[in-house]
Design a protein around this motif. Structure first.
Motif, PDB file in Angstrom:
ATOM      1  N   LEU A 303       0.865  -1.168   0.000  1.00  0.00           N
ATOM      2  CA  LEU A 303       0.000   0.000   0.000  1.00  0.00           C
ATOM      3  C   LEU A 303       0.912   1.231   0.000  1.00  0.00           C
ATOM      4  N   ILE A 304       0.818   2.044  -1.057  1.00  0.00           N
ATOM      5  CA  ILE A 304       1.776   3.129  -1.302  1.00  0.00           C
ATOM      6  C   ILE A 304       1.007   4.442  -1.434  1.00  0.00           C
ATOM      7  N   TYR A 305       1.531   5.480  -0.813  1.00  0.00           N
ATOM      8  CA  TYR A 305       0.832   6.767  -0.839  1.00  0.00           C
ATOM      9  C   TYR A 305       1.850   7.895  -0.941  1.00  0.00           C
ATOM     10  N   GLN A 306       1.585   8.864  -1.832  1.00  0.00           N
ATOM     11  CA  GLN A 306       2.467  10.016  -1.953  1.00  0.00           C
ATOM     12  C   GLN A 306       2.105  11.015  -0.869  1.00  0.00           C
ATOM     13  N   GLY A 307       2.909  10.995   0.179  1.00  0.00           N
ATOM     14  CA  GLY A 307       2.652  11.849   1.331  1.00  0.00           C
ATOM     15  C   GLY A 307       3.422  11.326   2.532  1.00  0.00           C
ATOM     16  N   SER A 308       3.348  12.027   3.641  1.00  0.00           N
ATOM     17  CA  SER A 308       4.097  11.641   4.833  1.00  0.00           C
ATOM     18  C   SER A 308       3.361  10.614   5.687  1.00  0.00           C
ATOM     19  N   SER A 309       2.140  10.269   5.303  1.00  0.00           N
ATOM     20  CA  SER A 309       1.384   9.218   5.987  1.00  0.00           C
ATOM     21  C   SER A 309       0.298   8.717   5.049  1.00  0.00           C
ATOM     22  N   ILE A 310      -0.231   7.541   5.364  1.00  0.00           N
ATOM     23  CA  ILE A 310      -1.321   6.964   4.566  1.00  0.00           C
ATOM     24  C   ILE A 310      -2.624   7.146   5.332  1.00  0.00           C
ATOM     25  N   PRO A 311      -3.643   7.717   4.714  1.00  0.00           N
ATOM     26  CA  PRO A 311      -4.912   7.886   5.419  1.00  0.00           C
ATOM     27  C   PRO A 311      -5.448   6.553   5.945  1.00  0.00           C
ATOM     28  N   THR A 312      -5.985   6.582   7.147  1.00  0.00           N
ATOM     29  CA  THR A 312      -6.458   5.343   7.775  1.00  0.00           C
ATOM     30  C   THR A 312      -7.619   4.707   7.023  1.00  0.00           C
ATOM     31  N   LYS A 313      -8.333   5.481   6.200  1.00  0.00           N
ATOM     32  CA  LYS A 313      -9.435   4.875   5.446  1.00  0.00           C
ATOM     33  C   LYS A 313      -8.931   3.841   4.446  1.00  0.00           C
ATOM     34  N   TYR A 314      -7.640   3.891   4.117  1.00  0.00           N
ATOM     35  CA  TYR A 314      -7.056   2.873   3.240  1.00  0.00           C
ATOM     36  C   TYR A 314      -6.358   1.776   4.038  1.00  0.00           C
ATOM     37  N   THR A 315      -5.713   2.137   5.129  1.00  0.00           N
ATOM     38  CA  THR A 315      -4.974   1.132   5.887  1.00  0.00           C
ATOM     39  C   THR A 315      -5.858   0.275   6.781  1.00  0.00           C
ATOM     40  N   GLN A 316      -6.854   0.887   7.440  1.00  0.00           N
ATOM     41  CA  GLN A 316      -7.609   0.160   8.453  1.00  0.00           C
ATOM     42  C   GLN A 316      -8.370  -1.039   7.896  1.00  0.00           C
ATOM     43  N   PRO A 317      -9.052  -0.927   6.729  1.00  0.00           N
ATOM     44  CA  PRO A 317      -9.759  -2.112   6.216  1.00  0.00           C
ATOM     45  C   PRO A 317      -8.847  -3.296   5.957  1.00  0.00           C
ATOM     46  N   LEU A 318      -7.601  -3.041   5.595  1.00  0.00           N
ATOM     47  CA  LEU A 318      -6.661  -4.133   5.379  1.00  0.00           C
ATOM     48  C   LEU A 318      -6.202  -4.724   6.708  1.00  0.00           C
ATOM     49  N   HIS A 319      -5.921  -3.876   7.678  1.00  0.00           N
ATOM     50  CA  HIS A 319      -5.524  -4.380   8.995  1.00  0.00           C
ATOM     51  C   HIS A 319      -6.653  -5.153   9.657  1.00  0.00           C
ATOM     52  N   ASP A 320      -7.876  -4.765   9.376  1.00  0.00           N
ATOM     53  CA  ASP A 320      -9.025  -5.470   9.948  1.00  0.00           C
ATOM     54  C   ASP A 320      -9.136  -6.910   9.444  1.00  0.00           C
ATOM     55  N   LEU A 321      -8.462  -7.231   8.353  1.00  0.00           N
ATOM     56  CA  LEU A 321      -8.497  -8.592   7.814  1.00  0.00           C
ATOM     57  C   LEU A 321      -7.515  -9.517   8.518  1.00  0.00           C
ATOM     58  N   ASP A 322      -6.774  -8.997   9.479  1.00  0.00           N
ATOM     59  CA  ASP A 322      -5.825  -9.789  10.263  1.00  0.00           C
ATOM     60  C   ASP A 322      -4.741 -10.406   9.379  1.00  0.00           C
ATOM     61  N   PRO A 323      -3.886  -9.569   8.792  1.00  0.00           N
ATOM     62  CA  PRO A 323      -2.785 -10.101   7.976  1.00  0.00           C
ATOM     63  C   PRO A 323      -1.798 -10.903   8.814  1.00  0.00           C
ATOM     64  N   ILE A 324      -1.047 -11.785   8.162  1.00  0.00           N
ATOM     65  CA  ILE A 324      -0.004 -12.544   8.865  1.00  0.00           C
ATOM     66  C   ILE A 324       1.000 -11.585   9.474  1.00  0.00           C
ATOM     67  N   SER A 325       1.353 -10.566   8.670  1.00  0.00           N
ATOM     68  CA  SER A 325       2.317  -9.574   9.148  1.00  0.00           C
ATOM     69  C   SER A 325       2.024  -8.252   8.467  1.00  0.00           C
ATOM     70  N   ALA A 326       2.504  -7.188   9.087  1.00  0.00           N
ATOM     71  CA  ALA A 326       2.362  -5.850   8.512  1.00  0.00           C
ATOM     72  C   ALA A 326       3.540  -5.011   8.972  1.00  0.00           C
ATOM     73  N   THR A 327       4.233  -4.419   8.035  1.00  0.00           N
ATOM     74  CA  THR A 327       5.360  -3.575   8.408  1.00  0.00           C
ATOM     75  C   THR A 327       4.848  -2.246   8.950  1.00  0.00           C
ATOM     76  N   PRO A 328       5.594  -1.598   9.812  1.00  0.00           N
ATOM     77  CA  PRO A 328       5.212  -0.246  10.227  1.00  0.00           C
ATOM     78  C   PRO A 328       5.255   0.684   9.017  1.00  0.00           C
ATOM     79  N   PRO A 329       4.447   1.744   9.000  1.00  0.00           N
ATOM     80  CA  PRO A 329       4.517   2.703   7.901  1.00  0.00           C
ATOM     81  C   PRO A 329       5.940   3.243   7.762  1.00  0.00           C
ATOM     82  N   THR A 330       6.437   3.256   6.542  1.00  0.00           N
ATOM     83  CA  THR A 330       7.787   3.736   6.263  1.00  0.00           C
ATOM     84  C   THR A 330       7.711   4.904   5.294  1.00  0.00           C
TER      85      THR A 330
END
Length: 506
Positions: A303-330
Motif C-alpha cells: 500500500l503506497i501513498y504520496q505523502g508523509s502518511s497513509i490515510p487510515t481509510k485505506y490502511t484500516q480495512p486491510l488491517h481489519d483482515l488480520d494479515p499474517i504480518s504488517a510492516t510499520p509505515p515507512t
C-alpha cells in the motif's frame, strides 16, 4: 583476416587497422570483423566497439533473463547521434540485423529473430540537461529509469519514469510508460515534448507536435517500431514538501484470505463512477515465501501513498483482515518506493541471469470483479508443477487521473481505461525447449482465465508483452489505429529494420 580481438576501443583508424591485420584473432563472424573495421574511422572518440569474448562484450550483452534473447556478435557503444547514424548505415550495407539496447530487460519472442546481430548499446548517451525555465529536460537516449529519477531529484524536479530502476527510460516511454507518478502527470509518453529519432535509412529527424506529427503520435505507444531515440525533451515538475515524500506499508496475507483482500482492494481503484486518488497506489504479488507458508503462496500487498502518511481509510480495512504480518509505515522518497517493491537498483528485478527464464503474459483489467476469477487463477498458479512451481503473478494498480486527462486519440497508446496491469510471471530453469513450450501454455492459461471472466478483449501492455499477442491486443482494437500505424511503418521503415520487438505487421 585471421580472427580475434577481445575488446576494441575505437579511437583511431590506425589502431583498428593494425589490430585487424592479423596480429590478434577475432572471435565472431568475418562480417562482424568487417563492420568493426569499417566503422572504426567513422565513430566518435567516445564510442567503443566490443567483440565476442571480451569482458566488455559480456557486460554489454547481459540480459535480465535468457528466454527468446537475441544472438549478438558485435556491440557498438554509441556516444553521439552521428555514431548511431554511421552504425545503422554500415549495418544496412552488410545486411546485418541491429537492435538498440539500454537496460536489456526486453523479453519477447521476436528478439530471438536477431541472429548474429549488432547491438547498438546506448549507455554512452546518458546526459540530463535541465532547461533554464525549469520546465523541461533534454535527456540522452541511453539513460536508465532510476538514473533519470535520480537526476530529476538532484535538480529538485520529478516526473513519471519507469518504476524499475534498471530498465532503459526510453523503451517504457515508447510503449506508453506506466509509473508511480502517472496519477499526477500521465504516462511517460504523455510527457514527451520532442525526440531526436534516427530512422532505418540512417537519417535523424526531430519529432514533435509540429515536426512529423504523425510519427510523433506513433512514437507514443508504438515507438520501438520506427527508430532509435538518441535524445528526448521531457516535461518536468517541481518537487515540493507536499509531494516529495512517499509512505508505504507491506502486508502479508494467506491464500484463503484472497477474496476478502481483493474486495477491499477493489474499493481503492478508479472506475466509471469513482476516481482513484492521484496519491494512491497498491501493488500485490502472489508468490512463494516458505518462511511464512511452506505449502501455499502468500499475497504480498504493498500500500503506497504520496505523502508523509497513509490515510487510515485505506490502511484500516486491510488491517481489519488480520494479515499474517504488517510492516510499520515507512516514509521514504520515490526511489525508496522502488526499493521496497524489489525493483530498486539492488533488487532481484535488476539482476541479470542466463539460467533463470521468465516469461510475462500481461493483461489489463478494469476491476478485480469477478473475484471468483482471481481465485481460479490463484489456484491454477498453485497447481503448476516443477520446474514452473516458483512462478508468480504481479497486480499493479496506479491512479488513472493523469492518464485519462489525455484523450485516447492523441497518442498511439490504446489502453487508457485499464485500472490494473496484471502479469503472470512464469519462471523456470532455462535450457530446455520443451519446458519453454510448457511455460508458454501455462502463461496463456492463466491470462485466459482473467480475460474471459472480464468480458473484455485482451489488452496487453507492449512493454511486458510475450510476443504471442495479436496486433490488436497490443496496439488497440479500433481499426483506425492499426491502419495508421501500418501506414507509418510502410513510410518510415518499409524493410522492417525495427521489427524485432512486437513489430507492426504491414
Amino acid at each position: 583476416m585471421a580472427a580475434t580481438v577481445t575488446a576494441v576501443v575505437v579511437g583511431a583508424a590506425a589502431w583498428l587497422q593494425s589490430t585487424f591485420n592479423g596480429q590478434l584473432p577475432f572471435f565472431g563472424t568475418p562480417q562482424a570483423a568487417n563492420i568493426a573495421a569499417q566503422l572504426g574511422p567513422l565513430l566518435s572518440s567516445s564510442a567503443s566497439v566490443f567483440t565476442l569474448g571480451s569482458s566488455s562484450f559480456e557486460e554489454a550483452t547481459a540480459r535480465w533473463q535468457p528466454w527468446q534473447s537475441p544472438s549478438i556478435d558485435l556491440v557498438i557503444k554509441v556516444a553521439t547521434e552521428a555514431d548511431i547514424e554511421h552504425t545503422i548505415r554500415v549495418a544496412n550495407e552488410h545486411g546485418k540485423p541491429f537492435l538498440a539496447v539500454s537496460g536489456g530487460h526486453g523479453g519477447t519472442k521476436g528478439l530471438s529473430y536477431v541472429q548474429e546481430g549488432l547491438s547498438i548499446w546506448m549507455r554512452g548517451m546518458t546526459s540530463v540537461e535541465i532547461a533554464e525555465d525549469g520546465r523541461s529536460a533534454t535527456v540522452g537516449g541511453g539513460i536508465l529509469s532510476g538514473e533519470l529519477a535520480e537526476a530529476f531529484s538532484r535538480a529538485g524536479k520529478q516526473n513519471v519514469v519507469g518504476a524499475c530502476y534498471c530498465t532503459g527510460a526510453v523503451a517504457p516511454m515508447l510503449g506508453g510508460g506506466h509509473g508511480w507518478l502517472q496519477g499526477r502527470y500521465g504516462l511517460m509518453a504523455d510527457n514527451l515534448i520532442s525526440a531526436r529519432l534516427t530512422l532505418a535509412n540512417a537519417t535523424t529527424i526531430t519529432i514533435s507536435e509540429t515536426s512529423h506529427p504523425d510519427l510523433f503520435w506513433a512514437a507514443r505507444g508504438a515507438g520501438q517500431n520506427y527508430g532509435i531515440v538518441s535524445s528526448f525533451e521531457y516535461k518536468i515538475y517541481d518537487k515540493t514538501p507536499e509531494n516529495e515524500k512517499w509512505t508505504y506499508e507491506v502486508l502479508t496475507f494467506r491464500h484463503h484470505q484472497l477474496e476478502d483482500v481483493y474486495r477491499v482492494a477493489d474499493t481503492m481503484i478508479g472506475g466509471k463512477d469513482r476516481i482513484q486518488p492521484v496519491e494512491l497506489i497498491h501493488f500485490t504479488l502472489w508468490m512463494r515465501n516458505p518462511e511464512v507458508d511452506t505449502m501455499n503462496r502468500v499475497i504480498l500487498f504493498y500500500l503506497i501513498y504520496q505523502g508523509s502518511s497513509i490515510p487510515t481509510k485505506y490502511t484500516q480495512p486491510l488491517h481489519d483482515l488480520d494479515p499474517i504480518s504488517a510492516t510499520p509505515p515507512t516514509t521514504t522518497d520515490l526511489l525508496g518506493v522502488s526499493d521496497a517493491v524489489l525493483v530498486g537498483k539492488e533488487g532481484p528485478f535488476c539482476a541479470h541471469s542466463d539460467t533463470l527464464a521468465l516469461q510475462r503474459w500481461p493483461l489489463s483489467l478494469a476491476s478485480y470483479e469477478p473475484i471468483s476469477a482471481l481465485r481460479q487463477t490463484f489456484d491454477k498458479l498453485e497447481s503448476l508443477p516443477p520446474p514452473h512451481d516458483n512462478s508468480a503473478i504481479i497486480l499493479e494498480s496506479y491512479s488513472l487521473h493523469g492518464v485519462q486527462a489525455v484523450s485516447d486519440e492523441s497518442t498511439a497508446f490504446a489502453d487508457r481505461g485499464g485500472n490494473m496491469l496484471v502479469s503472470p510471471f512464469i519462471m523456470y530453469p532455462f535450457g530446455d525447449k520443451g519446458v519453454d513450450v510448457q511455460a508458454e501454455e501455462y502463461g496463456k492459461e492463466l491470462r485466459d482465465i482473467l480475460v474471459n471472466a472480464s468480458g473484455n478483449p485482451l489488452n496487453a501492455y507492449v512493454n511486458y508483452a510475450s510476443g504471442f499477442e495479436s496486433q490488436e491486443e497490443l496496439y488497440g482494437h479500433e481499426a483506425w489505429r492499426l491502419e495508421k500505424l501500418r501506414r507509418l511503418k510502410r513510410e518510415y521503415d518499409p524493410e522492417n529494420k525495427f521489427g524485432y520487438y512486437v513489430g507492426i505487421e504491414t
